[in-house]
Design an enzyme around this catalytic site. Sequence first.
Site, PDB file in Angstrom:
ATOM      1  N   PRO A 115       2.478 -15.478  21.314  1.00 39.82           N
ATOM      2  CA  PRO A 115       2.846 -15.284  19.902  1.00 39.82           C
ATOM      3  C   PRO A 115       4.294 -14.800  19.764  1.00 39.82           C
ATOM      4  CG  PRO A 115       1.583 -13.413  20.656  1.00 39.82           C
ATOM      5  CD  PRO A 115       1.636 -14.373  21.820  1.00 39.82           C
ATOM      6  N   LYS A 116       5.246 -15.683  20.027  1.00 35.69           N
ATOM      7  CA  LYS A 116       6.648 -15.290  20.140  1.00 35.69           C
ATOM      8  C   LYS A 116       7.444 -15.631  18.887  1.00 35.69           C
ATOM      9  CE  LYS A 116       6.856 -15.574  25.165  1.00 35.69           C
ATOM     10  NZ  LYS A 116       7.691 -15.860  26.328  1.00 35.69           N
ATOM     11  N   LYS A 117       8.345 -14.691  18.523  1.00 33.65           N
ATOM     12  CA  LYS A 117       9.276 -14.886  17.418  1.00 33.65           C
ATOM     13  C   LYS A 117      10.661 -14.437  17.874  1.00 33.65           C
ATOM     14  CE  LYS A 117       7.811 -14.221  13.164  1.00 33.65           C
ATOM     15  NZ  LYS A 117       7.278 -13.589  11.919  1.00 33.65           N
TER      16      LYS A 117
END
Length: 246
Positions: A115-117
Amino acid sequence: MKAADVAKSAFSMPLTSPAYPPGPYRFIDREFFVVTYRTDPKVLRAMIPEPLEPAGDLVKFEFIHMPDSTGFGAYTESGQVVPVLYKGKPATYQIAMYLDDEAPIAGGREIWGFPKKLAKPHLSVVADTLLGTLDYGPVRIATGTMGYKHRALDTAKVLASLQQPNFLLKIIPDVDCTPRICELVQYDLEDMVVKGAWEGPAALELHAHALAPVASLPVLEVVSGGHIITDLTLGLGRVAHNYLKP
């Protein structure tokens, strides 16, 4: 390009210049700064997808610097990891991750479902203090501090903790914005060498942000601070549960 050639050469986007190379991905001198804290168990329960279960009320806020990673280069990331149970056995679940490099953002999301931003994490040593910070745009949303290498940890115990299975919720939409993939993915860290591990007094401060809600899991009590340096390989994943095919 012929259709057969597209199918043969396709790996990641863009077709003619993928955002990252195929794995495996080896990390050298990967540095972890982890602050473990207690949070609101009701809020935590609402963030953990079944069949996982929270293993209590603990959250691990991580600042990780990766100076040498195959295909991804040098980058830093930060985020929240939760100790969970899967079929009664200890594991971890990634709530959210924030990092500063396009290749591992794209690769992490597309391959495993990390879940990367995009954000601006930083890890450094300032005099006698290990300092981790996380900025989302111009806003500081996390600050972690720890006394630098106050006490050595048992590297065998640290290695055992890193060998627990890890879980992610991989979500990829279809072209009509309905979910095409919605899966619980399991992955492992492999070929690990713990080069050093330390603990010390630690503190963590989180701030609210509409698009990076790390403060939604409030810090009620800091339990421990840890500093670890490792070499490891990020293993490829496997599907543990398909939410679209119950």
